[in-house]
Motif scaffolding. Structure first.
Motif, PDB file in Angstrom:
ATOM      1  N   GLU A   1      -5.451  18.623 160.662  1.00 57.30           N
ATOM      2  CA  GLU A   1      -5.947  18.754 162.031  1.00 57.30           C
ATOM      3  C   GLU A   1      -5.293  19.925 162.752  1.00 57.30           C
ATOM      4  O   GLU A   1      -5.432  20.047 163.963  1.00 57.30           O
ATOM      5  CB  GLU A   1      -5.691  17.465 162.808  1.00 57.30           C
ATOM      6  N   ALA A   2      -4.552  20.741 162.021  1.00 59.82           N
ATOM      7  CA  ALA A   2      -3.869  21.913 162.582  1.00 59.82           C
ATOM      8  C   ALA A   2      -2.992  21.529 163.763  1.00 59.82           C
ATOM      9  O   ALA A   2      -3.005  22.166 164.805  1.00 59.82           O
ATOM     10  CB  ALA A   2      -4.878  22.999 162.952  1.00 59.82           C
ATOM     11  N   ASN A   3      -2.209  20.474 163.581  1.00 60.57           N
ATOM     12  CA  ASN A   3      -1.278  20.028 164.618  1.00 60.57           C
ATOM     13  C   ASN A   3      -0.114  20.990 164.793  1.00 60.57           C
ATOM     14  O   ASN A   3       0.616  20.894 165.765  1.00 60.57           O
ATOM     15  CB  ASN A   3      -0.739  18.639 164.282  1.00 60.57           C
ATOM     16  N   ALA A   4       0.098  21.859 163.826  1.00 61.04           N
ATOM     17  CA  ALA A   4       1.120  22.908 163.859  1.00 61.04           C
ATOM     18  C   ALA A   4       2.543  22.396 163.710  1.00 61.04           C
ATOM     19  O   ALA A   4       3.487  23.127 163.988  1.00 61.04           O
ATOM     20  CB  ALA A   4       0.981  23.781 165.092  1.00 61.04           C
ATOM     21  N   VAL A   5       2.721  21.166 163.270  1.00 65.08           N
ATOM     22  CA  VAL A   5       4.071  20.689 162.974  1.00 65.08           C
ATOM     23  C   VAL A   5       4.687  21.573 161.895  1.00 65.08           C
ATOM     24  O   VAL A   5       5.838  21.993 162.002  1.00 65.08           O
ATOM     25  CB  VAL A   5       4.047  19.203 162.533  1.00 65.08           C
ATOM     26  N   CYS A   6       3.907  21.897 160.882  1.00 64.84           N
ATOM     27  CA  CYS A   6       4.396  22.748 159.791  1.00 64.84           C
ATOM     28  C   CYS A   6       4.750  24.148 160.286  1.00 64.84           C
ATOM     29  O   CYS A   6       5.735  24.744 159.843  1.00 64.84           O
ATOM     30  CB  CYS A   6       3.381  22.822 158.660  1.00 64.84           C
ATOM     31  N   VAL A   7       3.979  24.652 161.225  1.00 60.79           N
ATOM     32  CA  VAL A   7       4.256  25.977 161.791  1.00 60.79           C
ATOM     33  C   VAL A   7       5.608  25.963 162.495  1.00 60.79           C
ATOM     34  O   VAL A   7       6.393  26.904 162.362  1.00 60.79           O
ATOM     35  CB  VAL A   7       3.138  26.412 162.768  1.00 60.79           C
ATOM     36  N   GLY A   8       5.900  24.902 163.194  1.00 57.35           N
ATOM     37  CA  GLY A   8       7.173  24.790 163.880  1.00 57.35           C
ATOM     38  C   GLY A   8       8.352  24.693 162.930  1.00 57.35           C
ATOM     39  O   GLY A   8       9.436  25.188 163.218  1.00 57.35           O
ATOM     40  N   LEU A   9       8.136  24.057 161.774  1.00 53.40           N
ATOM     41  CA  LEU A   9       9.225  23.874 160.809  1.00 53.40           C
ATOM     42  C   LEU A   9       9.390  25.046 159.855  1.00 53.40           C
ATOM     43  O   LEU A   9      10.498  25.308 159.385  1.00 53.40           O
ATOM     44  CB  LEU A   9       8.993  22.585 160.012  1.00 53.40           C
ATOM     45  N   ALA A  10       8.314  25.734 159.540  1.00 53.96           N
ATOM     46  CA  ALA A  10       8.370  26.850 158.581  1.00 53.96           C
ATOM     47  C   ALA A  10       7.411  27.961 159.007  1.00 53.96           C
ATOM     48  O   ALA A  10       6.402  28.231 158.356  1.00 53.96           O
ATOM     49  CB  ALA A  10       8.032  26.357 157.176  1.00 53.96           C
ATOM     50  N   PRO A  11       7.724  28.641 160.115  1.00 49.96           N
ATOM     51  CA  PRO A  11       6.801  29.646 160.654  1.00 49.96           C
ATOM     52  C   PRO A  11       6.612  30.878 159.780  1.00 49.96           C
ATOM     53  O   PRO A  11       5.651  31.614 159.973  1.00 49.96           O
ATOM     54  CB  PRO A  11       7.433  30.015 161.995  1.00 49.96           C
ATOM     55  N   ASP A  12       7.491  31.091 158.808  1.00 51.11           N
ATOM     56  CA  ASP A  12       7.317  32.221 157.895  1.00 51.11           C
ATOM     57  C   ASP A  12       6.338  31.900 156.772  1.00 51.11           C
ATOM     58  O   ASP A  12       5.939  32.790 156.020  1.00 51.11           O
ATOM     59  CB  ASP A  12       8.661  32.660 157.305  1.00 51.11           C
ATOM     60  N   VAL A  13       5.949  30.632 156.660  1.00 45.59           N
ATOM     61  CA  VAL A  13       5.026  30.209 155.603  1.00 45.59           C
ATOM     62  C   VAL A  13       3.699  29.723 156.176  1.00 45.59           C
ATOM     63  O   VAL A  13       2.644  29.951 155.591  1.00 45.59           O
ATOM     64  CB  VAL A  13       5.681  29.111 154.729  1.00 45.59           C
TER      65      VAL A  13
END
Length: 63
Positions: free
Chosen positions: A11-23
């Protein structure tokens, strides 16, 4: 290690973006973008945390 995404769950919640923004990132349409190729060694811990904390369990580790 490489990352897979089940697009039917994400759902593109962006939790992953917050934890690993380089990936991980979100594109202009708010769709998840994953850096292609193997995860850099210095990002493995961050990516593992992102997979574990994905609220929809849409991320998985391959290879």
């Amino acid at each position: 290690m490489e990352i897979g995404v089940d697009r039917s769950l994400c759902e593109a919640n962006a939790v992953c973006v917050g934890l690993a923004p380089d990936v991980f990132d979100l594109d202009d349409d708010e769709e998840l973008v994953v850096r292609p190729g193997p995860v850099p060694a210095d990002e493995v811990e961050h990516v593992t945390d992102a997979v574990k904390n994905c609220p929809k369990n849409a991320l998985f580790i391959t290879g």
